[in-house]
Design a protein around this motif. Structure first.
Motif, short mmCIF file in Angstrom:
data_model
loop_
_atom_site.label_atom_id
_atom_site.label_comp_id
_atom_site.label_asym_id
_atom_site.label_seq_id
_atom_site.Cartn_x
_atom_site.Cartn_y
_atom_site.Cartn_z
N GLY A 208 140.85 114.71 -22.66
CA GLY A 208 140.24 114.11 -21.48
C GLY A 208 140.33 115.05 -20.30
O GLY A 208 141.41 115.28 -19.78
N ARG A 209 139.21 115.62 -19.90
CA ARG A 209 139.19 116.58 -18.80
C ARG A 209 139.35 115.87 -17.47
O ARG A 209 138.88 114.76 -17.26
N ALA A 210 139.99 116.56 -16.53
CA ALA A 210 140.26 115.95 -15.23
C ALA A 210 138.98 115.53 -14.52
O ALA A 210 138.94 114.46 -13.90
N SER B 31 143.53 123.83 -16.56
CA SER B 31 143.80 122.40 -16.40
C SER B 31 144.42 122.11 -15.03
O SER B 31 144.09 121.12 -14.37
N VAL B 32 145.32 122.99 -14.60
CA VAL B 32 145.93 122.85 -13.28
C VAL B 32 144.86 122.95 -12.20
O VAL B 32 144.81 122.14 -11.27
N ARG B 33 143.97 123.93 -12.35
CA ARG B 33 142.93 124.15 -11.35
C ARG B 33 142.02 122.93 -11.22
O ARG B 33 141.63 122.53 -10.12
N CYS C 226 142.80 119.82 -11.79
CA CYS C 226 143.52 118.75 -11.11
C CYS C 226 143.57 118.99 -9.60
O CYS C 226 143.48 118.05 -8.81
N LEU C 227 143.71 120.25 -9.20
CA LEU C 227 143.75 120.57 -7.78
C LEU C 227 142.38 120.41 -7.13
O LEU C 227 142.24 119.81 -6.07
N GLU C 228 141.35 120.98 -7.77
CA GLU C 228 140.03 121.03 -7.16
C GLU C 228 139.27 119.72 -7.29
O GLU C 228 138.55 119.31 -6.37
N THR C 229 139.38 119.06 -8.45
CA THR C 229 138.58 117.87 -8.72
C THR C 229 139.29 116.58 -8.33
O THR C 229 138.66 115.65 -7.81
N LEU C 230 140.61 116.53 -8.56
CA LEU C 230 141.36 115.30 -8.30
C LEU C 230 142.18 115.39 -7.03
O LEU C 230 142.86 114.43 -6.68
N SER C 231 142.12 116.52 -6.33
CA SER C 231 142.86 116.71 -5.07
C SER C 231 144.32 116.29 -5.23
O SER C 231 144.86 115.51 -4.44
N ALA C 232 144.96 116.85 -6.25
CA ALA C 232 146.33 116.45 -6.57
C ALA C 232 147.30 116.72 -5.41
O ALA C 232 147.32 117.81 -4.85
N ASP C 233 148.08 115.71 -5.07
CA ASP C 233 149.19 115.87 -4.13
C ASP C 233 150.43 116.38 -4.87
O ASP C 233 151.21 117.16 -4.33
#
Length: 369
Positions: free
Chosen positions: A203-205, A234-236, A238-245
């Motif tokens: 499941g892609r972010a 995968s980290v990228r 989460c940061l770019e698409t899901l704006s991970a805190d």
């Protein structure tokens, strides 16, 4: 996929030498259970005591495989599909012993007791209510039961607890949107964040961007898993698409130095779980988990136990590994504890108290003195 993580770029010649800094006035290693901290990466069923699992299974006549009884903690390796399936199957079997509301309340109460013993002043526990809804009357009643159990556990132990509602990567993104709307309904009433868990390879972010947009607009922290079974890409996402805190695991960000620099600049907290990484085959040994690389790159970290029921160790063990395998001295261990507190959703008063108590631990004076 290469399971062994890259070796740290900056290491001590003798990685255990800094452990000598962790001595009290009597020459004994300073007690890491007394170090105040926040625990930000703990899954619901995975927080259960092994003794409770065995007792509830007997009570409800649930057959447990040898891996959860005589051979506990189980031998795991989840960097391939078959290994992950076995890991998930064991988790599902463990979850099946939670049959009554009192079982669930007991789990939360005992988890809070264990956290108090480990020095946690604040806990964020992650739950996907979909896995319990059929037994407890639906999604909303399940969330309300969990939150009620959390309030009782807080009063009984003094540990502050926030709930992270997590979507499952292996389910449809529309299910995640349903959970995000549900989570937002309880924002400010115990729910503090929205997560995304299970197998990164399935499941892609970016498929879940809509759900995380709902959660963020509702005031919840974005705390997806990423960078565990898959690499820096995968980290990228989460940061770019899901704006991970915060990012669950995120250790494989070390594969991309520019990405790691971005994580540090944005002050994204990585929820690093050393024992889990080894148990699942993400790292060959505890010394191969890149704690030192992440720390010296300026990345914020919050050490976590992930699923103590399956991995056999709780939060203090993660700090012990930082001390013995990576040479973290008292000042660095205290800073790791501060980073966990700063990365949390704890109320300001709780944060201030915990940070003050960390300072006292580092000075070697009793908390509050």
């Amino acid at each position: 996929m290469e399971a062994r993580l890259a070796s740290p770029r900056h290491v001590h010649d003798h990685p255990r030498h800094a452990a000598l800094d962790g001595l009290d006035a009597r020459g004994a290693a300073r007690d890491l259970a007394a170090l105040p901290k926040a625990h930000l990466h703990l899954h619901f069923t995975g927080s259960m005591r092994h003794s409770t699992l065995v007792e509830l299974a007997a009570r409800h006549e649930v057959h447990l495989p040898d891996a959860l009884v005589e051979d506990w903690p189980p031998s795991l390796h989840a960097t391939d599909e078959r290994g992950w399936f076995r890991f998930q199957r064991l988790y599902d079997i463990a979850r099946s012993v939670l049959r009554t509301p009192e079982d669930l309340r007991r789990l939360v109460r005992e988890t809070a007791e264990d956290e108090a013993a480990e020095g946690s002043g604040w806990l964020e526990i992650q739950v996907d209510p979909s896995g319990y809804a059929a037994r407890f009357g639906g999604l909303t009643p399940t969330v309300e039961l969990v939150l009620d159990a959390v309030r009782e556990a807080e009063q009984a132990t003094g540990v502050g607890i926030g709930v992270v509602i997590a979507a499952n990567r292996t389910r449809h993104p529309l299910d995640a949107k349903t959970l995000a709307r549900l989570a937002v309904r309880y924002a400010g009433r115990g729910v503090v964040g929205f997560g995304l868990s299970n197998d990164e390879r399935r499941g892609r972010a970016y498929d879940f961007e809509g759900a995380f947009r709902i959660a963020r607009r509702g005031g919840l922290l974005s705390v997806p898993h990423g960078g565990e079974l898959l690499g820096a890409g995968s980290v990228r996402e989460c940061l770019e698409t899901l704006s991970a805190d915060r990012l669950g695991h995120g250790v494989r960000a070390v594969e991309d130095p520019r990405l790691l620099e971005r994580i540090a600049d944005r002050e994204v907290t990585l929820e690093v779980c050393p024992a889990s990484n080894v148990s699942l085959g993400v790292a060959a040994t505890a010394a191969d988990v890149p704690l030192r690389t992440l720390y010296e790159a300026g990345a914020r970290m919050a050490l976590g136990a992930d699923d103590p029921l399956l991995f056999g160790s709780r939060l203090v063990r993660q700090y012990e590994l930082a001390r013995t395998e990576h040479g973290f001295g008292d000042a660095e261990l205290a800073e790791l504890a501060r980073q966990s507190i700063r990365g949390s959703a704890a109320p300001d008063a709780v944060r201030r108290k915990l940070l003050s108590d960390v300072d006292a631990w580092e000075r070697g004076t009793p908390a509050g003195r």
